[in-house]
Design an enzyme around this catalytic site. Structure first.
Site, PDB file in Angstrom:
ATOM      1  N   ASN A   1       0.816  -1.214   0.000  1.00 59.42           N
ATOM      2  CA  ASN A   1       0.000   0.000   0.000  1.00 59.42           C
ATOM      3  C   ASN A   1       0.849   1.263   0.000  1.00 59.42           C
ATOM      4  O   ASN A   1       0.458   2.290  -0.550  1.00 59.42           O
ATOM      5  CB  ASN A   1      -0.930   0.002   1.213  1.00 59.42           C
TER       6      ASN A   1
ATOM      7  N   GLU B   1      -2.404  -3.730  -5.725  1.00 55.15           N
ATOM      8  CA  GLU B   1      -3.788  -3.891  -5.242  1.00 55.15           C
ATOM      9  C   GLU B   1      -4.697  -2.744  -5.679  1.00 55.15           C
ATOM     10  O   GLU B   1      -5.448  -2.185  -4.876  1.00 55.15           O
ATOM     11  CB  GLU B   1      -3.812  -4.045  -3.725  1.00 55.15           C
TER      12      GLU B   1
ATOM     13  N   GLU C   1       2.156 -11.697  -2.584  1.00 60.88           N
ATOM     14  CA  GLU C   1       1.867 -11.482  -1.158  1.00 60.88           C
ATOM     15  C   GLU C   1       1.106 -12.700  -0.661  1.00 60.88           C
ATOM     16  O   GLU C   1       0.003 -12.979  -1.148  1.00 60.88           O
ATOM     17  CB  GLU C   1       1.030 -10.220  -0.910  1.00 60.88           C
TER      18      GLU C   1
END
Length: 499
Positions: free
Chosen positions: A72, A173, A292
């Protein structure tokens, strides 16, 4: 005692074990980087302020590839903030993890650490708040030999030789509403395609990873992959998969069978990618970058907040892993190995402190968590070629996955060594495992070890770093038949010399 029979043959192969299967992940998150791998003043710190004790553990873990700098974090990151003289870099508020980013470590420092650790970098690009121009500028700064503004800037920063980073992630993401710069599949697909096309103008030989769904539970899962690949299938080499596995209440049986969920996720994404390729008439098999994955029991992955202060490297999401977690990680490694015909890379998330196999104390010790051991065993001994395994074993009924085999297994061979990886998912029963290996010309058992404990809640700590370690496993070979008794809730590795 329950019995499980394993059948395999040297001619029945899945595929070669990719080196990148044993990757990990370093993000500017919590204490993963600062006081994790980098800590000025630590007793073991080297001339670049990297912790020597952690570097030694990273090498022992067997990590081959490290994804960086997020996560992120990357969706709001300006790479320029992390290059040049360290004392001239500015601190910034970091929105993803509500912390202060000092930019003490950036691209060039990370690449020095990569060289010390002996790993390959996998660099993630910011496609949240930035785009095509900034991606190409970073690529030029990192990889172009010299003679241009950005390559000469790198040389002025002390890095005369190009970094030659080969694998790049096109964002992170981007399907997630939590992501800075979150986009729809159509928006992201077009941006990823434009970025990939421009990057290949500079270096056609790059390997590019496009963002898949951030988990199989996303409402847009499937549709996202299909739409994104419609835009990018001609331009990228891999699509990413992310998954964190956790227990649900007291349903330990389902948790121990998490590999069944990983199997489905891999097979679903492969099918979607192949369907897009067929629809587009593209003769191409997209690799799956499972960049991940881990066990993550802590429901909140975010720093407590909103805190009254913004601080550097706040400590949060520092999972304490027990034996059950290690067995689940072992089962997930078996799933990844079973799919090496499609899984091209995988990254255990993260490397230090935050949901990590390695924990540290600032100014103090570093130690191996329980999940360190199955990963290290697999990285060391899963080499060569993965073989197809036919398994006959009793089943366990789980709430989330239905009936699953009590035992799961995979095998690899180098031609002169055969390694068998076995997980026993039963919580109380040992299993008698037999494998007919006559076709391999078995010359003897080299080693047999198992990660287990009479107390499945046992953990490793700074005070007791070796509470849980791999133990010798009772096993033997007679007439070409391997026989072993694997304990309940265990991950085992059996190695044999073969001709």
């Amino acid at each position: 005692m329950p019995k499980a029979t394993i059948r395999l043959h040297p001619g029945l192969r899945v595929g070669a074990v990719p080196a990148r299967l044993f990757g990990s992940f370093v993000e500017h998150m919590g204490r993963c980087l600062y006081t994790g791998i980098y800590e000025p003043g630590h007793p073991t710190a080297d001339a670049d302020d990297f912790r020597g004790d952690v570097l030694a553990l990273v090498r022992e873990l067997g990590v081959t590839t490290v994804r960086y700098p997020g996560g992120n974090f990357v969706s709001g990151y300006r790479w320029e903030d992390g290059v040049g003289p360290v004392d001239e870099r500015q601190a910034r508020l970091e929105l993803a993890w509500h912390s202060v980013e000092t930019n003490e470590v950036g691209l060039n420092e990370f690449m020095r650490w990569v060289a010390k650790a002996g790993v390959e970098p996998m660099l993630a690009l910011n496609l949240g708040t930035r785009g095509v121009e900034d991606a190409v500028r970073l690529l030029e700064y990192a990889n172009h030999p010299g003679g241009t503004e950005l390559s000469e800037l790198r040389r002025a920063h002390g890095e005369d030789r190009p970094h030659d980073i080969r694998m790049w992630c096109l964002g992170n993401e981007m399907d997630g509403p939590w992501q800075i710069g979150h986009k729809t599949a159509a928006e992201y697909g077009r941006l990823a395609a434009e970025t990939a096309r421009a990057m290949r103008m500079l270096d056609p030989g790059l390997e590019l990873v496009v963002c898949g769904s951030s988990s199989a539970s996303m409402r847009t899962f499937g549709d996202w992959e299909s739409e994104v690949l419609e835009h990018t299938i001609d331009l990228v080499d891999h699509i990413s998969l992310h998954a964190y596995y956790e227990p649900f209440g007291d349903d330990v049986d389902s948790f121990l069978a998490s590999g069944a969920a990983m199997d489905r996720f891999i097979e679903d994404v492969a099918a979607i990618a192949d369907a897009v390729a067929a629809r587009r008439g593209v003769r191409k098999r997209i690799g799956l970058s499972f960049d991940e994955w881990n066990v993550w029991k802590e429901r909140s992955k975010r720093a407590p907040g909103p805190p009254s202060e913004w601080v550097r490297a706040p400590a949060f999401a520092e999972e304490e892993y027990d034996v059950t977690d290690a067995v689940v990680v072992g089962g997930l490694l078996i799933s990844l190995l079973r799919h090496v015909d499609r899984v091209s890379a995988a990254c255990l998330s993260l490397l230090t402190n935050v949901s990590a196999p390695i924990r540290t104390v600032a100014g103090g010790a570093a130690w191996r968590q329980t999940i360190f051991h199955p990963f290290a065993l697999a990285a060391a001994h899963a080499r060569g070629t993965v073989l197809q395994v036919a398994l006959d074993a009793p089943t366990i009924t789980t709430d989330r996955h239905g009936d699953v085999p009590m035992v799961d297994a995979v095998a690899t061979t180098t031609g002169d060594e055969l390694a068998l990886f076995v997980v026993n998912r039963h919580r109380t029963e040992s299993v008698d495992v037999q494998a007919d290996l006559a076709a391999f010309g078995v010359e003897g058992l080299l080693d047999a070890r198992s990660v287990y404990d009479d107390d499945p809640s046992a953990v490793n700590t700074a005070e007791h770093p070796d509470r849980v370690v791999p133990r010798p496993l009772k096993a033997g070979v007679d007439g070409g038949v391997l026989r072993a008794t694997v304990p309940p809730e265990s991950f085992s590795v059996l190695r044999l010399a073969v001709s």
